[in-house]
Design a protein around this motif. Sequence first.
Motif, PDB file in Angstrom:
ATOM      1  N   VAL A   4       0.834  14.232  72.562  1.00 22.02           N
ATOM      2  CA  VAL A   4       0.221  12.914  72.377  1.00 22.02           C
ATOM      3  C   VAL A   4      -0.239  12.360  73.711  1.00 22.02           C
ATOM      4  CG1 VAL A   4       0.621  10.533  71.672  1.00 22.02           C
ATOM      5  CG2 VAL A   4       1.624  12.391  70.361  1.00 22.02           C
ATOM      6  N   ASP A   6      -0.582  13.878  76.766  1.00 24.05           N
ATOM      7  CA  ASP A   6      -1.461  14.548  77.715  1.00 24.05           C
ATOM      8  C   ASP A   6      -2.687  15.208  77.101  1.00 24.05           C
ATOM      9  OD1 ASP A   6       1.545  16.110  78.221  1.00 24.05           O
ATOM     10  OD2 ASP A   6       0.069  16.927  76.823  1.00 24.05           O
ATOM     11  N   SER A   7      -3.027  14.810  75.916  1.00 20.18           N
ATOM     12  CA  SER A   7      -4.261  15.360  75.367  1.00 20.18           C
ATOM     13  C   SER A   7      -5.437  14.857  76.189  1.00 20.18           C
ATOM     14  CB  SER A   7      -4.431  14.920  73.918  1.00 20.18           C
ATOM     15  OG  SER A   7      -5.636  15.410  73.431  1.00 20.18           O
ATOM     16  N   PRO A   8      -6.246  15.781  76.703  1.00 20.26           N
ATOM     17  CA  PRO A   8      -7.280  15.393  77.661  1.00 20.26           C
ATOM     18  C   PRO A   8      -8.472  14.669  77.037  1.00 20.26           C
ATOM     19  CG  PRO A   8      -7.480  17.680  77.116  1.00 20.26           C
ATOM     20  CD  PRO A   8      -6.283  17.174  76.379  1.00 20.26           C
ATOM     21  N   VAL A   9      -8.505  14.635  75.728  1.00 20.82           N
ATOM     22  CA  VAL A   9      -9.700  14.071  75.103  1.00 20.82           C
ATOM     23  C   VAL A   9      -9.739  12.550  75.185  1.00 20.82           C
ATOM     24  CG1 VAL A   9     -10.043  15.954  73.530  1.00 20.82           C
ATOM     25  CG2 VAL A   9      -8.575  14.069  72.877  1.00 20.82           C
ATOM     26  N   PHE A  17     -16.345   7.343  69.913  1.00 23.67           N
ATOM     27  CA  PHE A  17     -16.241   8.281  68.823  1.00 23.67           C
ATOM     28  C   PHE A  17     -15.037   7.975  67.937  1.00 23.67           C
ATOM     29  CE2 PHE A  17     -14.350  12.204  67.233  1.00 23.67           C
ATOM     30  CZ  PHE A  17     -15.301  12.444  66.265  1.00 23.67           C
ATOM     31  N   VAL A  70     -20.248  14.933  72.036  1.00 25.88           N
ATOM     32  CA  VAL A  70     -19.724  15.630  73.207  1.00 25.88           C
ATOM     33  C   VAL A  70     -20.856  16.054  74.119  1.00 25.88           C
ATOM     34  CG1 VAL A  70     -18.530  17.712  73.964  1.00 25.88           C
ATOM     35  CG2 VAL A  70     -17.635  16.386  72.061  1.00 25.88           C
TER      36      VAL A  70
END
Lengths: 446, 176
Positions: A4, A6-9, A17, A70
């Motif tokens: 949760v 460290d998700s780079p998105v 988005f 993206v």
Amino acid sequence: MSVVTDSPVHSSSSDDFAAYINAALDASSPEALSDKDVENQDEFESVSRIKRRKFESIKETEGSTLEGTVKDNLAVAETSVEVDACTHPGSFGNMCIRCGQKLDGESGVTFGYIHKGLRLHDAEISRLRNTDIKNLLHHKKLYLILDLDHTLLNSTHLGHLSSEELHLLNQTDSLEDVSKGSIFKLEFMHMMTKLRPFVRTFLKEASEMFEMYIYTMGDRPYALEMAKLLDPQGEYFNAKIISRDDGTQKHQKGLDVVLGQESAVLILDDTEHAWMKHKDNLIVMERYHFFASSCRQFGFNCKSLAELKNDENENEGALTKILEVLKQVHSTFFDGLQEDLVGRDVRQVLKSVRKDVLSGCVIVFSRIIHSALPTLQKMARQMGATCLAELDPSVTHVVGTDAGTEKSRWAVKENKFLVHPRWIEAANYFWQKQPEENFALKKKHY
Amino acid sequence: MFFHIVLERNMQLHPRYFGRNLRDNLVSKLMKDVEGTCSGRHGFVVAVTGIENIGKGLIRDGTGFVTFPVKYQCVVFRPFKGEILEAVVTMVNKMGFFAEAGPVQIFVSNHLIPDDMEFQSGDIPNYTTSDGSVKIQKDSEVRLKIIGTRVDATEIFCIGTIKDDFLGVINDPTTV
Ligand SMILES: [Mg+2]
Ligand SMILES: [Zn+2]
């Protein structure tokens, strides 16, 4: 769920988005009711099917929108995958493993034993085999497929223990550290398993010459439990455990699910007819019957090893002898020049090693049951013996079950060996000519 | 990608759970029922974070069960095509490697591993660059890009690639 944080998105531009998706999800919120506990199962299923179809179309738009986002906002480079040119070499979760495209149908060979949902096509399988064999030969290794039951171990249902075997219930080894034990009670499977003597040394030494697979007619949970006993560290059989659930043909074992070139595969199995298509790769093992239930299953009316409180001899058992054969085949295969290794065939090597076992023996059979004769003759010939129909001075052995026949009496008179057919069978199991005196046919025997 | 969304579900409760703890019972049943499940549309329900509203119960004819419409907030996870994910490698073999990001199973085939990384068999199978500087093995953490997703009832499958800039190993277990 550490992902949760460290998700780079979670970069700034993806907020737009996320908002879009939220809105999209909200807008169609009646769909959320699909989780409803509906009492009518049929109704529920038809509803959910319709909804799933709707999801598909929604997903498509979401996906393409995301790609657009993206590309525009994050300016991520295009992947080098050319979707149009892809031959779809295999699938994972019904998506192409190379281009990610959703694929219909269930084509290709299933490799569920490696990972759930994985399938490969023939061309990909041979590509993988070709790259792998070079790597393997470079490390001076071949492939070895090992059967479980009666080859490496013997298992019985707890309820099938005979009264004389009940003492074993208090003698099983701890499941805490299985590497030290040889007899185990697997309460949750209602089973007891005895490992064949010498099996740990066998696996350790064989692993230096071979990449090893387990291939059993047992089901997958059984195969995995047995692998835990044989290989507690997971150093030998990691993702190379094949069960009957993974085969492509019922009651048959096949090398089609093994990612190894057939010309480099050896098989150890007590059941010859499971390998109809691969007899040349097979070393037939003498069956290991430790439990009474196993003896009965194969029609033996004798005491089991467990009942006799006995076991196969560590130094003279089947695994000990076969390890020697494996070493011999391995060293013959890798003997000499290294350049033409890929062209070599371990099946030819196996054949030639087998041909040495009885070479020089000239055999005449005397009064053997008609149906048993062809098998014995074939065995003897494969081991390099010459089989004659009539006596002549070159004969070295008369094989029979009756010392009173004319041929038998001739053997005694001419000072030739007179042996029981088991002499041939034993040589066949141990890949070694057995001392004739242990199988001598004497007058008193009949 | 994670989302915080509101979902609705009709919960059936047996009369023995009625009384002072009715609400608590409903909430714990809700968590048990939905956390860890997947739906094609929302993805994987990671956790229920709050209750928005519990509607009026409706008695079912004949059974005594009561149905409550429950609106709840939850965190869901759903991967998208094109998304960059960080994942932990679970298995390496000659076909490529498998990795996990929470409930998501990702396969990166050797077609989508850079050509300069070669498979090494042995006790710890791995993909390594020819100079040995980068190595992918079990428990490595990798950054990958999703090129395909499929969401089942209980599982999410993805196809990933590391054949692109800034993708690949981000944490090598042997150097920790
Ligand atoms: Mg067997
Ligand atoms: Zn494809």
